[in-house]
Design a protein around this motif. Structure first.
Motif, PDB file in Angstrom:
ATOM      1  N   PRO A 130       0.817  -1.227   0.000  1.00  0.00           N
ATOM      2  CA  PRO A 130       0.000   0.000   0.000  1.00  0.00           C
ATOM      3  C   PRO A 130       0.845   1.268   0.000  1.00  0.00           C
ATOM      4  CG  PRO A 130      -0.119  -1.105   2.132  1.00  0.00           C
ATOM      5  CD  PRO A 130       0.536  -2.064   1.180  1.00  0.00           C
ATOM      6  N   GLU A 131       2.019   1.190   0.578  1.00  0.00           N
ATOM      7  CA  GLU A 131       2.919   2.343   0.565  1.00  0.00           C
ATOM      8  C   GLU A 131       3.341   2.678  -0.870  1.00  0.00           C
ATOM      9  OE1 GLU A 131       7.480   3.215   1.931  1.00  0.00           O
ATOM     10  OE2 GLU A 131       6.191   2.113   3.335  1.00  0.00           O
ATOM     11  N   GLN A 165       0.413   4.343  -2.674  1.00  0.00           N
ATOM     12  CA  GLN A 165       0.279   5.745  -2.262  1.00  0.00           C
ATOM     13  C   GLN A 165       1.359   6.604  -2.913  1.00  0.00           C
ATOM     14  OE1 GLN A 165       0.447   6.369   1.984  1.00  0.00           O
ATOM     15  NE2 GLN A 165      -0.089   8.538   1.832  1.00  0.00           N
ATOM     16  N   ARG A 166       2.592   6.107  -2.940  1.00  0.00           N
ATOM     17  CA  ARG A 166       3.690   6.870  -3.525  1.00  0.00           C
ATOM     18  C   ARG A 166       3.489   7.055  -5.028  1.00  0.00           C
ATOM     19  NH1 ARG A 166       6.122  10.462  -2.058  1.00  0.00           N
ATOM     20  NH2 ARG A 166       7.740  10.041  -3.630  1.00  0.00           N
ATOM     21  N   PHE A 197       0.624   7.541  -6.505  1.00  0.00           N
ATOM     22  CA  PHE A 197      -0.287   8.683  -6.640  1.00  0.00           C
ATOM     23  C   PHE A 197       0.483   9.992  -6.502  1.00  0.00           C
ATOM     24  CE2 PHE A 197      -3.842   5.725  -5.657  1.00  0.00           C
ATOM     25  CZ  PHE A 197      -4.707   6.104  -6.683  1.00  0.00           C
ATOM     26  N   GLU A 242      -1.675  12.882  -5.196  1.00  0.00           N
ATOM     27  CA  GLU A 242      -1.622  12.396  -3.824  1.00  0.00           C
ATOM     28  C   GLU A 242      -2.957  12.580  -3.104  1.00  0.00           C
ATOM     29  OE1 GLU A 242       1.484  12.546  -0.052  1.00  0.00           O
ATOM     30  OE2 GLU A 242       1.528  14.106  -1.589  1.00  0.00           O
ATOM     31  N   TRP A 297      -5.416   9.566  -2.970  1.00  0.00           N
ATOM     32  CA  TRP A 297      -5.250   8.534  -1.947  1.00  0.00           C
ATOM     33  C   TRP A 297      -6.080   8.860  -0.713  1.00  0.00           C
ATOM     34  CZ3 TRP A 297      -3.400   3.754  -1.854  1.00  0.00           C
ATOM     35  CH2 TRP A 297      -3.148   3.150  -0.619  1.00  0.00           C
ATOM     36  N   ASN A 298      -6.206  10.123  -0.447  1.00  0.00           N
ATOM     37  CA  ASN A 298      -7.003  10.545   0.704  1.00  0.00           C
ATOM     38  C   ASN A 298      -8.504  10.430   0.428  1.00  0.00           C
ATOM     39  OD1 ASN A 298      -4.607  11.245   2.055  1.00  0.00           O
ATOM     40  ND2 ASN A 298      -4.622  13.306   1.166  1.00  0.00           N
ATOM     41  N   THR A 306      -9.858   7.697  -0.957  1.00  0.00           N
ATOM     42  CA  THR A 306     -10.272   6.294  -0.955  1.00  0.00           C
ATOM     43  C   THR A 306     -11.367   6.089   0.089  1.00  0.00           C
ATOM     44  OG1 THR A 306      -8.458   5.745   0.570  1.00  0.00           O
ATOM     45  CG2 THR A 306      -8.058   5.414  -1.775  1.00  0.00           C
ATOM     46  N   SER A 341     -10.485   0.403   1.682  1.00  0.00           N
ATOM     47  CA  SER A 341      -9.261  -0.265   1.238  1.00  0.00           C
ATOM     48  C   SER A 341      -9.191  -1.620   1.925  1.00  0.00           C
ATOM     49  CB  SER A 341      -8.027   0.579   1.568  1.00  0.00           C
ATOM     50  OG  SER A 341      -7.958   0.836   2.952  1.00  0.00           O
TER      51      SER A 341
END
Length: 295
Positions: A45-46, A49-50, A52, A58, A61-62, A64, A67
């Motif tokens: 998942p990291e 996120q990266r 995005f 970015e 990702w916020n 979503t 998940s």
């Protein structure tokens, strides 16, 4: 006027919200040492996120709404209007992020990471609280069936290590986001592929941001394997040479025999006392050279 609260509407329910869905799966996760699995579960998942952040998204990702870790992968849901961004520029950014992250992982003693990606859109449950039942529905089933399908697996198997991402996109997502022009891509970058997994059957589209290996030489379509070609050749040969045989008692001489044979026959072994009748004329094989009549 009737309303959805009236008794006559018993059994009818509203559609859940439409969501853009993405799931990834790490290739050869089970081949990594067990002591590495916990780290990989956390890093997947990291990486998403990266990716995005890498393409300037970015904030998505916020957004979503739910998940879910699958161990060797990760699934997310986003508002349906975000679907185009999951295809462009996100797939390319994920390819770049995996290439960079893999160099770091290899230096630390881990294996490089390559991923299959599946994208679709449709109605799924979503409480807004990222609950355990969020993301349920036929669209979620489709998402995972596509991810497990042979066409997208084959893309990574036939590509070189430089190819980090192989994606498969549902027909609905392709029509809504790509064919309609929202991804600002040439639709010919996506290759149609029929999919059959368990009871799921449908059309999907393949996308590889950075093709390599046999994908460049032969394209995205799966090449028939030697076993496929042998099976097909055997089936064709069997259909061509299998004769139709009718048994004849030949009770007059109390010997077994073959009455009629149709089709192509390579060889025929028969009683030397005959008779063998071929064609419209008569050919007899007998142990009596002085006659053409059977005993």
């Amino acid at each position: 006027m009737t309303t959805p609260q009236d008794p006559g509407y018993t059994g009818v329910s509203e559609l859940p919200p439409y969501r853009s869905l993405l799931v990834v799966d790490m290739k050869d996760y089970s081949g990594a040492p067990g002591r590495h699995h916990a780290h990989l579960n956390a890093v997947i998942p990291e990486i998403l996120q990266r990716a995005f952040a890498r393409c300037g998204l970015e904030t998505l990702w916020n957004e979503t709404t739910f998940s879910d870790s699958t161990g060797d992968g990760y699934a997310i849901g986003l508002p349906s209007k975000r679907l185009p961004f999951l295809l462009n520029p996100y797939l390319g950014a994920l390819q770049e992020e995996l290439a960079e992250r893999s160099r770091t992982l290899v230096a630390a003693g881990f294996s490089a990471i390559r991923m299959r990606v599946s994208v679709t859109v449709g109605p799924v449950s979503d409480s807004g609280a990222n609950g355990v039942s969020d993301g349920a529905g036929d669209a979620r089933v489709e998402l995972h069936r596509l991810l497990d399908s042979e066409p997208v697996r084959d893309l990574l198997n036939r590509s070189g290590e430089v190819t980090r991402v192989a994606a498969i996109v549902s027909a609905r997502a392709f029509e809504d986001a790509v064919a309609a022009g929202y991804t600002d891509e040439d639709p010919r970058l996506y290759v149609p592929a029929p999919v059959r997994v368990k009871r799921y059957q449908g059309q999907a589209y393949l996308r590889v941001p950075l093709p390599s290996g046999d994908l460049l030489a032969s394209g995205f379509g799966r090449k028939p394997s030697d076993s496929d070609e042998k099976a097909e050749s055997k089936a064709t040969l069997s259909a061509a040479v299998t004769p139709t045989v009718q048994a004849d008692d030949h009770s007059r001489n109390r010997r077994g025999g073959i009455g009629n044979i149709t089709g192509t026959v390579n060889s025929l072994v028969t009683d030397p006392r005959g008779p063998v009748n071929t064609g419209s004329g008569h050919q007899y094989v007998s142990d009596r050279p002085d006659t053409h009549e059977p005993r």
